[in-house]
Design an enzyme around this catalytic site. Sequence first.
Site, PDB file in Angstrom:
ATOM      1  N   GLU A   1      74.185  36.694  38.457  1.00  0.00           N
ATOM      2  CA  GLU A   1      74.649  37.582  39.911  1.00  0.00           C
ATOM      3  C   GLU A   1      75.941  36.917  39.645  1.00  0.00           C
ATOM      4  O   GLU A   1      77.283  37.407  40.563  1.00  0.00           O
ATOM      5  CB  GLU A   1      74.015  36.872  41.421  1.00  0.00           C
ATOM      6  CG  GLU A   1      72.527  37.475  41.309  1.00  0.00           C
ATOM      7  CD  GLU A   1      72.994  39.091  41.342  1.00  0.00           C
ATOM      8  OE1 GLU A   1      74.208  39.633  42.063  1.00  0.00           O
ATOM      9  OE2 GLU A   1      72.166  40.072  41.308  1.00  0.00           O
TER      10      GLU A   1
ATOM     11  N   TYR B   1      76.825  38.032  49.786  1.00  0.00           N
ATOM     12  CA  TYR B   1      76.088  39.193  48.788  1.00  0.00           C
ATOM     13  C   TYR B   1      75.577  38.556  47.692  1.00  0.00           C
ATOM     14  O   TYR B   1      74.973  38.483  47.497  1.00  0.00           O
ATOM     15  CB  TYR B   1      77.618  40.146  48.023  1.00  0.00           C
ATOM     16  CG  TYR B   1      76.774  40.734  46.873  1.00  0.00           C
ATOM     17  CD1 TYR B   1      75.791  42.080  47.446  1.00  0.00           C
ATOM     18  CD2 TYR B   1      76.805  40.381  45.469  1.00  0.00           C
ATOM     19  CE1 TYR B   1      75.445  42.399  46.024  1.00  0.00           C
ATOM     20  CE2 TYR B   1      76.639  40.724  44.768  1.00  0.00           C
ATOM     21  CZ  TYR B   1      75.158  41.624  44.696  1.00  0.00           C
ATOM     22  OH  TYR B   1      75.084  42.112  43.720  1.00  0.00           O
TER      23      TYR B   1
ATOM     24  N   ASP C   1      76.384  45.631  47.615  1.00  0.00           N
ATOM     25  CA  ASP C   1      77.452  45.099  46.734  1.00  0.00           C
ATOM     26  C   ASP C   1      78.528  46.992  46.588  1.00  0.00           C
ATOM     27  O   ASP C   1      78.005  48.194  47.250  1.00  0.00           O
ATOM     28  CB  ASP C   1      77.434  45.085  45.239  1.00  0.00           C
ATOM     29  CG  ASP C   1      76.570  46.396  44.160  1.00  0.00           C
ATOM     30  OD1 ASP C   1      76.155  47.482  44.858  1.00  0.00           O
ATOM     31  OD2 ASP C   1      76.438  46.465  43.284  1.00  0.00           O
TER      32      ASP C   1
END
Length: 324
Positions: free
Chosen positions: A49, A132, A150
Amino acid sequence: MSSVPAPAPAVDPGLPDLHRAVTGWYDVAARDLPWRDPDCSPWGVMVSEFMLQQTPVVRVLPVWRAWLQRWPHPADLAAASTGDAVRAWGRLGYPRRALRLHAAAVEITERHGGRVPAGHDELLALPGVGAYTAAAIAVFAFGDRQVVVDTNIRRVQARVVSGRALPSRSLTAAETRLAERLMPEDDALAVRWNQAVMELGAVVCTARSPRCEQCPVRHACAWVAAGRPEPAEAPRGQSWHGTDRQVRGAVLAVLRAGRDPVPEPHLTGPVDVATGTGLAPEPLRALDALHGLDAPQEQRRRALDGLIQDGLAVRGPAGISLPG
């Protein structure tokens, strides 16, 4: 007179069909990525990520594999220097992410027993982890039901539901509410839905050349039904050549290429890089590339000062180096 709370929005009766179509497509079309493997650790998911922020998968894959081989657990990275983290980050770009990931590894090691925390709030408290990233780790590493929004998901939502070619430049509250409304109630299905919509936006519903003929929900797409209108504002490509970002990257490449400090005049002055630097071959080639940009001395000084201010480089008696 007391106010009456507004009723919750009704669930769209077409949502189950939408969920089935998109997740069914994902089951057969998803790319085989190592951080999606059921055996991938939460740390592996977390590293992915961080690396995937504004960076294509094809560039992330070799660096992710090398990173997990070298530092398979947060404690392994925490024991390394920040300079080693920046050097291993390679050419992924936005190298401050390497510093933040290192800081997160230290926090995980010291405060969470070396294990990536599963709680959304605990994830959000880690260095470098925003809304996020915390949601994505909670969803993809721990199967939590969180709303992940996203750029790819926003684009799919904009087209399929809102009939717009592209979403707004930045995330809006309305987009978040729409993502919440589209989420399946079942936790496991919600995880697959997030993965599937993200993948659909990444490989089919792309920004510039969408492959609508391959889309599993083109029959229900409001944008297709409207005749695929042009975006109200055309997407702008990120400039690169001649920018401070390019020069910063070239200066950092010199520092990454070797272990010894580099004299500051080599980086910022009018140095003949072919002779007289005393650098090893790899740093010398990187220095040659830096000077090949023909960037003004002031721009190179500005780039170096920015790297030092961001903690990506340090000044020492012998010159400039990565942080220890």
